[in-house]
Design a protein around this motif. Sequence first.
Motif, short mmCIF file in Angstrom:
data_model
loop_
_atom_site.label_atom_id
_atom_site.label_comp_id
_atom_site.label_asym_id
_atom_site.label_seq_id
_atom_site.Cartn_x
_atom_site.Cartn_y
_atom_site.Cartn_z
N GLU A 57 -24.43 40.88 10.92
CA GLU A 57 -25.80 40.45 10.67
C GLU A 57 -25.96 38.94 10.48
N ARG A 58 -24.91 38.18 10.72
CA ARG A 58 -24.97 36.71 10.63
C ARG A 58 -25.09 36.13 12.03
N VAL A 59 -26.04 35.21 12.23
CA VAL A 59 -26.19 34.55 13.53
C VAL A 59 -25.01 33.59 13.71
N VAL A 60 -24.22 33.85 14.76
CA VAL A 60 -23.03 33.03 15.02
C VAL A 60 -23.11 32.33 16.38
N GLY A 61 -24.17 32.60 17.12
CA GLY A 61 -24.35 31.96 18.41
C GLY A 61 -25.77 32.11 18.89
N THR A 62 -26.15 31.27 19.82
CA THR A 62 -27.48 31.33 20.40
C THR A 62 -27.41 30.84 21.84
N PHE A 63 -28.29 31.36 22.66
CA PHE A 63 -28.39 30.88 24.03
C PHE A 63 -29.79 31.14 24.55
N TYR A 64 -30.11 30.43 25.62
CA TYR A 64 -31.39 30.66 26.28
C TYR A 64 -31.15 30.80 27.78
N ILE A 65 -32.09 31.45 28.43
CA ILE A 65 -32.14 31.55 29.89
C ILE A 65 -33.51 31.06 30.29
N SER A 66 -33.56 30.23 31.33
CA SER A 66 -34.85 29.74 31.82
C SER A 66 -34.73 29.43 33.30
N ALA A 77 -31.55 30.64 37.70
CA ALA A 77 -31.56 30.56 36.25
C ALA A 77 -30.76 29.35 35.78
N ASN A 78 -31.12 28.87 34.63
CA ASN A 78 -30.36 27.87 33.90
C ASN A 78 -30.14 28.49 32.52
N ALA A 79 -29.14 28.02 31.81
CA ALA A 79 -28.90 28.54 30.47
C ALA A 79 -28.19 27.49 29.63
N GLY A 80 -28.31 27.63 28.33
CA GLY A 80 -27.61 26.79 27.38
C GLY A 80 -27.07 27.67 26.27
N TYR A 81 -25.89 27.32 25.77
CA TYR A 81 -25.20 28.16 24.80
C TYR A 81 -24.66 27.30 23.66
N MET A 82 -24.75 27.82 22.46
CA MET A 82 -24.13 27.17 21.31
C MET A 82 -23.54 28.23 20.40
N THR A 83 -22.32 27.95 19.94
CA THR A 83 -21.62 28.86 19.03
C THR A 83 -21.37 28.13 17.72
N ASP A 84 -21.56 28.83 16.62
CA ASP A 84 -21.21 28.30 15.31
C ASP A 84 -19.75 27.84 15.38
N PRO A 85 -19.48 26.57 15.07
CA PRO A 85 -18.10 26.07 15.17
C PRO A 85 -17.07 26.90 14.42
N SER A 86 -17.46 27.56 13.34
CA SER A 86 -16.49 28.37 12.60
C SER A 86 -16.16 29.68 13.34
#
Length: 160
Positions: A57-66, A77-86
């Motif tokens: 239940e903890r957000v550890v990553g996020t991404f988008y599609i556009s 499509a294009n996308a961007g991704y980010m992950t919690d460094p931990s």
Amino acid sequence: MEIRKATKADHEAIWAITKQVIASCESFVFAPDTSRERMLAFWCNRKKHVFVALVNERVVGTFYISDNQPGLGAHVANAGYMTDPSFEGKGVGSEMGLFSLEEARRLGYKSMQFNIVLKSNERAVKLWQRLGFKIVGEVPDVFNHPTKGLINSYIMWQKL
């Protein structure tokens, strides 16, 4: 790991991740002092499909599609991704990547293109290649790293 559409309630968690990622100056063109408002306006705007990855239940990553481009380029499509460094190295990026490819297909996109994958970000380059992306171009001196100087980037693409 659970992946779901992001909601406004996720914005603080998304900001916490993006703030850490852009501070590293290793993968995104945003300056480390980019404001919360500007970053969330970019990441969570209404033209993007935004998702979060959760572990316990903890957000550890996020991404988008556009759409990569408007109009006659909107089938890519294009996308961007980010992950919690931990959580780096724990499969979050792989799971988000696989999910995003399926979701892009479901949304009707014919291919996916990344316009700027830093050549120095070898971990990301290898991940995207493992998931079927090809390097289709290299742009010289596109990223002005604060300590490494000018860095090349790749354009990476995959047919869906």
